[in-house]
Write a protein that holds these residues in place. Structure first.
Motif, PDB file in Angstrom:
ATOM      1  N   ALA A  29      32.581  45.736  49.350  1.00  0.00           N
ATOM      2  CA  ALA A  29      33.168  44.397  49.505  1.00  0.00           C
ATOM      3  C   ALA A  29      34.145  44.323  50.684  1.00  0.00           C
ATOM      4  O   ALA A  29      34.911  45.245  50.936  1.00  0.00           O
ATOM      5  CB  ALA A  29      33.888  44.014  48.219  1.00  0.00           C
ATOM      6  N   ASP A  30      34.094  43.199  51.389  1.00  0.00           N
ATOM      7  CA  ASP A  30      35.089  42.912  52.430  1.00  0.00           C
ATOM      8  C   ASP A  30      36.300  42.213  51.830  1.00  0.00           C
ATOM      9  O   ASP A  30      37.424  42.388  52.279  1.00  0.00           O
ATOM     10  CB  ASP A  30      34.470  41.990  53.495  1.00  0.00           C
ATOM     11  CG  ASP A  30      33.283  42.636  54.172  1.00  0.00           C
ATOM     12  OD1 ASP A  30      33.441  43.761  54.674  1.00  0.00           O
ATOM     13  OD2 ASP A  30      32.192  42.027  54.166  1.00  0.00           O
ATOM     14  N   ILE A  31      36.036  41.393  50.811  1.00  0.00           N
ATOM     15  CA  ILE A  31      37.120  40.641  50.187  1.00  0.00           C
ATOM     16  C   ILE A  31      36.766  40.430  48.708  1.00  0.00           C
ATOM     17  O   ILE A  31      35.598  40.233  48.376  1.00  0.00           O
ATOM     18  CB  ILE A  31      37.359  39.304  50.943  1.00  0.00           C
ATOM     19  CG1 ILE A  31      38.563  38.540  50.377  1.00  0.00           C
ATOM     20  CG2 ILE A  31      36.127  38.404  50.927  1.00  0.00           C
ATOM     21  CD1 ILE A  31      39.048  37.432  51.328  1.00  0.00           C
ATOM     22  N   VAL A  32      37.781  40.530  47.852  1.00  0.00           N
ATOM     23  CA  VAL A  32      37.569  40.388  46.401  1.00  0.00           C
ATOM     24  C   VAL A  32      38.557  39.363  45.846  1.00  0.00           C
ATOM     25  O   VAL A  32      39.767  39.494  46.038  1.00  0.00           O
ATOM     26  CB  VAL A  32      37.785  41.735  45.662  1.00  0.00           C
ATOM     27  CG1 VAL A  32      37.613  41.555  44.148  1.00  0.00           C
ATOM     28  CG2 VAL A  32      36.826  42.800  46.172  1.00  0.00           C
ATOM     29  N   PHE A  33      38.030  38.358  45.171  1.00  0.00           N
ATOM     30  CA  PHE A  33      38.875  37.407  44.442  1.00  0.00           C
ATOM     31  C   PHE A  33      38.775  37.767  42.969  1.00  0.00           C
ATOM     32  O   PHE A  33      37.694  37.731  42.397  1.00  0.00           O
ATOM     33  CB  PHE A  33      38.366  35.975  44.653  1.00  0.00           C
ATOM     34  CG  PHE A  33      38.453  35.512  46.079  1.00  0.00           C
ATOM     35  CD1 PHE A  33      39.593  34.875  46.542  1.00  0.00           C
ATOM     36  CD2 PHE A  33      37.386  35.704  46.953  1.00  0.00           C
ATOM     37  CE1 PHE A  33      39.684  34.439  47.859  1.00  0.00           C
ATOM     38  CE2 PHE A  33      37.462  35.271  48.273  1.00  0.00           C
ATOM     39  CZ  PHE A  33      38.617  34.637  48.728  1.00  0.00           C
ATOM     40  N   TYR A  34      39.903  38.117  42.340  1.00  0.00           N
ATOM     41  CA  TYR A  34      39.803  38.643  40.979  1.00  0.00           C
ATOM     42  C   TYR A  34      40.678  37.890  39.983  1.00  0.00           C
ATOM     43  O   TYR A  34      41.717  37.339  40.324  1.00  0.00           O
ATOM     44  CB  TYR A  34      40.146  40.130  40.946  1.00  0.00           C
ATOM     45  CG  TYR A  34      41.580  40.461  41.321  1.00  0.00           C
ATOM     46  CD1 TYR A  34      41.947  40.589  42.655  1.00  0.00           C
ATOM     47  CD2 TYR A  34      42.547  40.639  40.346  1.00  0.00           C
ATOM     48  CE1 TYR A  34      43.252  40.885  43.002  1.00  0.00           C
ATOM     49  CE2 TYR A  34      43.866  40.937  40.684  1.00  0.00           C
ATOM     50  CZ  TYR A  34      44.208  41.051  42.021  1.00  0.00           C
ATOM     51  OH  TYR A  34      45.505  41.334  42.359  1.00  0.00           O
ATOM     52  N   ASP A  35      40.230  37.932  38.721  1.00  0.00           N
ATOM     53  CA  ASP A  35      40.931  37.293  37.609  1.00  0.00           C
ATOM     54  C   ASP A  35      41.995  38.211  37.022  1.00  0.00           C
ATOM     55  O   ASP A  35      41.982  39.420  37.241  1.00  0.00           O
ATOM     56  CB  ASP A  35      39.935  36.932  36.488  1.00  0.00           C
ATOM     57  CG  ASP A  35      39.170  35.667  36.803  1.00  0.00           C
ATOM     58  OD1 ASP A  35      39.537  34.962  37.758  1.00  0.00           O
ATOM     59  OD2 ASP A  35      38.196  35.389  36.081  1.00  0.00           O
ATOM     60  N   ALA A  36      42.841  37.627  36.180  1.00  0.00           N
ATOM     61  CA  ALA A  36      44.006  38.342  35.642  1.00  0.00           C
ATOM     62  C   ALA A  36      43.643  39.535  34.763  1.00  0.00           C
ATOM     63  O   ALA A  36      44.370  40.503  34.720  1.00  0.00           O
ATOM     64  CB  ALA A  36      44.881  37.376  34.863  1.00  0.00           C
ATOM     65  N   LEU A  37      42.518  39.482  34.050  1.00  0.00           N
ATOM     66  CA  LEU A  37      42.240  40.543  33.082  1.00  0.00           C
ATOM     67  C   LEU A  37      41.497  41.743  33.674  1.00  0.00           C
ATOM     68  O   LEU A  37      41.126  42.665  32.965  1.00  0.00           O
ATOM     69  CB  LEU A  37      41.453  39.989  31.891  1.00  0.00           C
ATOM     70  CG  LEU A  37      42.203  38.981  30.997  1.00  0.00           C
ATOM     71  CD1 LEU A  37      41.292  38.415  29.912  1.00  0.00           C
ATOM     72  CD2 LEU A  37      43.433  39.608  30.367  1.00  0.00           C
ATOM     73  N   VAL A  38      41.300  41.766  34.979  1.00  0.00           N
ATOM     74  CA  VAL A  38      40.566  42.881  35.594  1.00  0.00           C
ATOM     75  C   VAL A  38      41.473  44.127  35.680  1.00  0.00           C
ATOM     76  O   VAL A  38      42.619  44.042  36.110  1.00  0.00           O
ATOM     77  CB  VAL A  38      40.047  42.484  36.989  1.00  0.00           C
ATOM     78  CG1 VAL A  38      39.432  43.677  37.688  1.00  0.00           C
ATOM     79  CG2 VAL A  38      39.044  41.336  36.874  1.00  0.00           C
TER      80      VAL A  38
END
Ligand code: SAH
Length: 251
Positions: A29-38
């Motif tokens: 990945a070049d960029i990751v948008f992640y949620d709180a529970l990761v």
């Protein structure tokens, strides 16, 4: 030429409950948008990526969904591999369709990588098959939660109709859930179990009957938790208090 957006399921919590496909994509990945529970270790696989937190833990600040949709489109115009990392499976209670529709409208390629949803990790935690010969022939994934501007829906009907049912985002309104189900004819003896932090070291199992759901749900649940309901959960044992780390024990 724009990049591809991968909507990736991070699984229920434990970092090793991730698919190999998800792990390989995170590495690329070049960029990751992640949620709180990761889990931080899951995020750690994305060694070369820019990592952006976008949300979502009920009641706390989170990035507006429309803004997330737009950021995914923008990112795909700059990067080859964009990962949108969501807890559990991306296609259950994760607003993935809004992101998919926006990507579609912008002509951006996307792929969905499934993950293990919380209900499956929770049922695994108590060692109970959600389906069972002679007892349960169907499973419902339900949430009583409605977002702002969303029409009310009859979640209780789905729970009453199902042999086995997993209620997501419901522990905070456990008293109302129990009252509604009892008023609509469910048995006060209906077995259920609340699982907090399924698949994580501080996982807790809190078995109860429907009549006692409000009491049990009030027992200091701080982590993400799911309510599993149905006869298949009749004989589940509670996590012994001594097995639960101090910080997640009821005050
Ligand atoms: N897409 C996710 C669900 C997002 S909604 C999935 O497929 O699992 C968030 C809700 O999922 C929480 O409120 C809780 O009900 C449930 N949940 C997520 N992780 C959990 C966990 N580790 N243990 C128990 N419930 C969990």
């Amino acid at each position: 030429m724009s990049g591809t957006v991968y909507l990736v399921g991070a699984g229920p919590g434990a970092p090793d409950l991730l698919t190999l496909r998800a792990a390989r994509l995170l590495e690329r990945a070049d960029i990751v948008f992640y949620d709180a529970l990761v889990h931080p270790d899951t995020l750690g696989l994305a060694a070369r990526a820019e990592k952006i937190a976008v949300g979502k833990r009920c009641g706390r600040h989170s990035t507006a969904q429309r803004f997330i949709n737009k950021r995914l489109v923008d990112a795909a115009q700059k990067h080859a591999v964009v990962v949108r990392l969501k807890g559990g499976d991306p296609l259950l209670f994760g607003r993935a369709q809004e992101e998919i529709d926006e990507l579609d409208a912008a002509g951006i390629r996307f792929e969905v990588v499934p993950g293990i949803t919380a209900a499956l990790a929770a049922s695994a935690a108590v060692g109970r098959s959600m389906t069972r010969r002679g007892l349960s022939r169907n499973v419902a994934f339900v949430t009583p939660r409605t977002g702002a501007g969303e029409q009310n829906h009859d979640w209780a009907q789905a729970v009453l109709a199902a042999d086995t049912c997993a209620i997501y985002m419901g522990v905070g309104q456990a008293a109302a859930i129990a009252a509604t189900l009892l008023a609509r004819g469910a048995s006060s003896d209906l077995p259920l179990v609340i699982i907090e932090n399924a698949s994580l070291p501080d996982e807790r199992r809190l078995p109860a009957r429907l009549a006692d759901l409000p009491l049990v749900a009030a027992g200091g649940i701080a982590g993400p938790a799911i309510i599993l309901i149905g006869e298949v959960y009749a004989q589940v044992s509670a996590t012994p208090a001594a097995a639960v780390p101090e910080r997640s024990r009821a005050a």
